[in-house]
Design a protein around this motif. Structure first.
Motif, short mmCIF file in Angstrom:
data_model
loop_
_atom_site.label_atom_id
_atom_site.label_comp_id
_atom_site.label_asym_id
_atom_site.label_seq_id
_atom_site.Cartn_x
_atom_site.Cartn_y
_atom_site.Cartn_z
N ARG A 35 0.86 -1.18 0.00
CA ARG A 35 0.00 0.00 0.00
C ARG A 35 0.90 1.23 0.00
O ARG A 35 1.90 1.26 0.69
N ASP A 63 -0.29 -4.04 -5.68
CA ASP A 63 -0.57 -2.76 -5.04
C ASP A 63 -2.07 -2.67 -4.78
O ASP A 63 -2.87 -2.61 -5.72
N VAL A 64 -2.47 -2.66 -3.52
CA VAL A 64 -3.88 -2.58 -3.14
C VAL A 64 -4.20 -1.23 -2.48
O VAL A 64 -5.14 -1.13 -1.70
N THR A 65 -3.45 -0.21 -2.84
CA THR A 65 -3.64 1.11 -2.23
C THR A 65 -5.08 1.59 -2.35
O THR A 65 -5.67 2.04 -1.38
N ASP A 66 -5.66 1.51 -3.54
CA ASP A 66 -6.99 2.07 -3.77
C ASP A 66 -8.08 1.01 -3.92
O ASP A 66 -9.14 1.29 -4.48
N ARG A 67 -7.82 -0.18 -3.43
CA ARG A 67 -8.82 -1.25 -3.53
C ARG A 67 -8.66 -2.21 -2.37
O ARG A 67 -7.62 -2.26 -1.73
N PRO A 68 -9.69 -2.99 -2.11
CA PRO A 68 -9.60 -3.94 -0.99
C PRO A 68 -8.62 -5.06 -1.28
O PRO A 68 -8.43 -5.47 -2.42
N ASN A 69 -7.99 -5.54 -0.22
CA ASN A 69 -7.10 -6.69 -0.32
C ASN A 69 -7.94 -7.90 -0.74
O ASN A 69 -8.97 -8.17 -0.14
N PRO A 70 -7.51 -8.66 -1.73
CA PRO A 70 -8.30 -9.80 -2.20
C PRO A 70 -8.19 -11.04 -1.31
O PRO A 70 -8.43 -12.15 -1.77
#
Length: 93
Positions: A35, A63-70
């Motif tokens: 992030r 990179d999950v900066t702008d989205r939820p962690n999968p």
């Protein structure tokens, strides 16, 4: 000190371990969930991955900066021959 070694192209011990693992015929890979903003430690770690990749490790950055962690762990983790193993946890500040 390690940052200077990387800047000058010196290898780190991790790539030696990866090379040995690959020479034994095994596959090794890593997924690193990040992030932004990146810490100094994380920039160092990402720069060092080039040595592990050159040694045969499959490194993926998510990179999950702008989205939820999968649903992946919040730290990097390794996969050895299709079995994931949690990575080490370090204070990366």
């Amino acid at each position: 000190m390690k940052l200077k070694r990387i800047a000058h192209g010196d290898c780190l011990q991790g790539d030696v371990r990866v090379r040995g693992y690959r020479q034994s015929g095994k596959w090794i890979g890593r997924v690193h969930v990040i992030r932004r903003p990146l810490t100094d430690y994380l920039r160092f770690e990402l720069a060092a991955y080039r040595y592990n990749v050159a040694a045969g490790e499959d490194v993926r950055i998510l990179d999950v900066t702008d989205r939820p962690n999968p649903g992946l762990p919040d730290q990097d983790f390794w996969m050895f021959d299709e079995t994931n193993k949690p990575g080490r946890h370090a204070d990366r500040t």
